[in-house]
Design a protein around this motif. Sequence first.
Motif, PDB file in Angstrom:
ATOM      1  N   THR A   1      37.548  37.213  29.225  1.00 64.27           N
ATOM      2  CA  THR A   1      38.287  36.292  30.101  1.00 64.27           C
ATOM      3  C   THR A   1      39.585  36.918  30.601  1.00 64.27           C
ATOM      4  O   THR A   1      40.271  36.348  31.437  1.00 64.27           O
ATOM      5  N   THR A   2      39.946  38.087  30.047  1.00 62.74           N
ATOM      6  CA  THR A   2      41.124  38.834  30.485  1.00 62.74           C
ATOM      7  C   THR A   2      40.764  40.313  30.506  1.00 62.74           C
ATOM      8  O   THR A   2      39.687  40.714  30.046  1.00 62.74           O
ATOM      9  N   ASP A   3      41.650  41.127  31.025  1.00 67.22           N
ATOM     10  CA  ASP A   3      41.496  42.566  30.843  1.00 67.22           C
ATOM     11  C   ASP A   3      41.554  42.852  29.344  1.00 67.22           C
ATOM     12  O   ASP A   3      42.350  42.234  28.615  1.00 67.22           O
ATOM     13  N   GLY A   4      40.745  43.773  28.871  1.00 56.90           N
ATOM     14  CA  GLY A   4      40.729  44.033  27.440  1.00 56.90           C
ATOM     15  C   GLY A   4      40.157  45.387  27.102  1.00 56.90           C
ATOM     16  O   GLY A   4      39.699  46.141  27.980  1.00 56.90           O
TER      17      GLY A   4
ATOM     18  N   GLU B   1      35.510  54.001  23.228  1.00 56.50           N
ATOM     19  CA  GLU B   1      36.321  52.963  23.863  1.00 56.50           C
ATOM     20  C   GLU B   1      35.589  52.356  25.048  1.00 56.50           C
ATOM     21  O   GLU B   1      34.930  53.058  25.823  1.00 56.50           O
ATOM     22  N   LYS B   2      35.692  51.049  25.178  1.00 59.07           N
ATOM     23  CA  LYS B   2      35.078  50.328  26.295  1.00 59.07           C
ATOM     24  C   LYS B   2      36.107  49.362  26.862  1.00 59.07           C
ATOM     25  O   LYS B   2      36.559  48.456  26.159  1.00 59.07           O
TER      26      LYS B   2
ATOM     27  N   GLN C   1      35.413  38.304  33.230  1.00 60.01           N
ATOM     28  CA  GLN C   1      34.035  37.944  33.564  1.00 60.01           C
ATOM     29  C   GLN C   1      33.011  39.033  33.247  1.00 60.01           C
ATOM     30  O   GLN C   1      31.817  38.849  33.508  1.00 60.01           O
ATOM     31  N   ASP C   2      33.451  40.150  32.684  1.00 58.82           N
ATOM     32  CA  ASP C   2      32.494  41.157  32.219  1.00 58.82           C
ATOM     33  C   ASP C   2      31.735  40.622  31.007  1.00 58.82           C
ATOM     34  O   ASP C   2      32.333  40.066  30.082  1.00 58.82           O
TER      35      ASP C   2
END
Length: 401
Positions: free
Chosen positions: A222-225, A155-156, A161-162
């Motif tokens: 572009t979002t937490d994921g 899991e990552k 912006q990552d």
Amino acid sequence: MSIQIPPGLTELLQGYTVEVLRQRPPDLVEFAIQYFTRLKESKTTQDGAGGVRSLLPSSKGVNFGEPMQTESNGEDEEDDDSDFEPPVINRFSRRVSVCAEAYNPDEEEEDTEPRVVHPKTDEQRLRLQDACKDILLFKNIDQEQLSQVLDAMFEKKVKPQDHVIDQGDDGDNFYVVERGQFDIFVTKDGQTRCVGRYDDRGSFGELALMYNTPRAATIVATTDGALWGMDRVTFRRIILKNNAKKRRMYETFIESVPLLKSLNLSERMKIVDVIGEKIYQDGERIIAQGDKAESFFMVKSGEVKIMMKSKTKADQDDNKEVEITRCNQGQYFGELALVTNKPRAASAYAVGEVKCLVMDVQAFERLLGPCMDIMKRNIVHYEEQLVALFGSSMDLRDPGN
């Protein structure tokens, strides 16, 4: 038998494959004609100008984004046809990296590497299974292989912006999107633009691992994921190598099916590309009389019995299913409803464990046209069987429950 891959073939096909994944043309044959015609014209123009160019792709001549799975709901920006540019690159301008040669699973020795296992909680494994259920690359692997895939994935988690991967880098991992939005950026001629997006599902990164080429695009969250990754070595060992073995196995089987003897090699290979394998247990119903026909079946191993209830005896208490025939390895069933465009005329049941190769109706209609006369001739044989059993062939002409 050792097969030598001609110089430039891998890169040539890679450029075409990338454009297919990027543009998703409705007609692959027409797209191929246009692609290679433009490639030839481009090469002819350059040769006429006195320049000696290679057909190998590089970072400057290929205009594409990171390949996207067909099941992804990525919101691609529309591309003008004029934006299409065949890959024509100088091979000597390309940097040297660990991605120097394409991976050929047929040349690998037997697997001696220990399995990679990343421990997971039950909750994590359930989330991973759900994320992987529609991934095209996993469609044709068996349960044991799927278990190895799930064990090997890690899991990552990402924040806005990552950068998950960067264009030009060596391919290290294959990724499956569990949740979150990810933009796809391609830099060309010094300009960077967004060419698509992954939205809560899809996968990316396989092309660099399959062809040992640098990353074709940059993927930015572009979002937490959350993503699930698989390392390069495991991807090759499990996905590429096992799929190559299964392909070779299918090719041998397809060549042994009498119905397909009339097809040429190219036609048989197209069938190999679209079939999937299903396993049925003893007594399990494979198709049901009266149902809509959606698939064509070939028996890979085991035995299948074909059963029918007579429509002429529908009102009688003793109207039980009667065995019509049995199909063994290399034989097929389910074609009648597809040929006649009518509901299933009979049911099929597994006798012991049965493995079937399955083709959907669209592929059946597209690829088995040359076999249609053979299958239509068999309808006469079916009618004779029904007359002998029920005194009428009405069930074949007007099938149903």
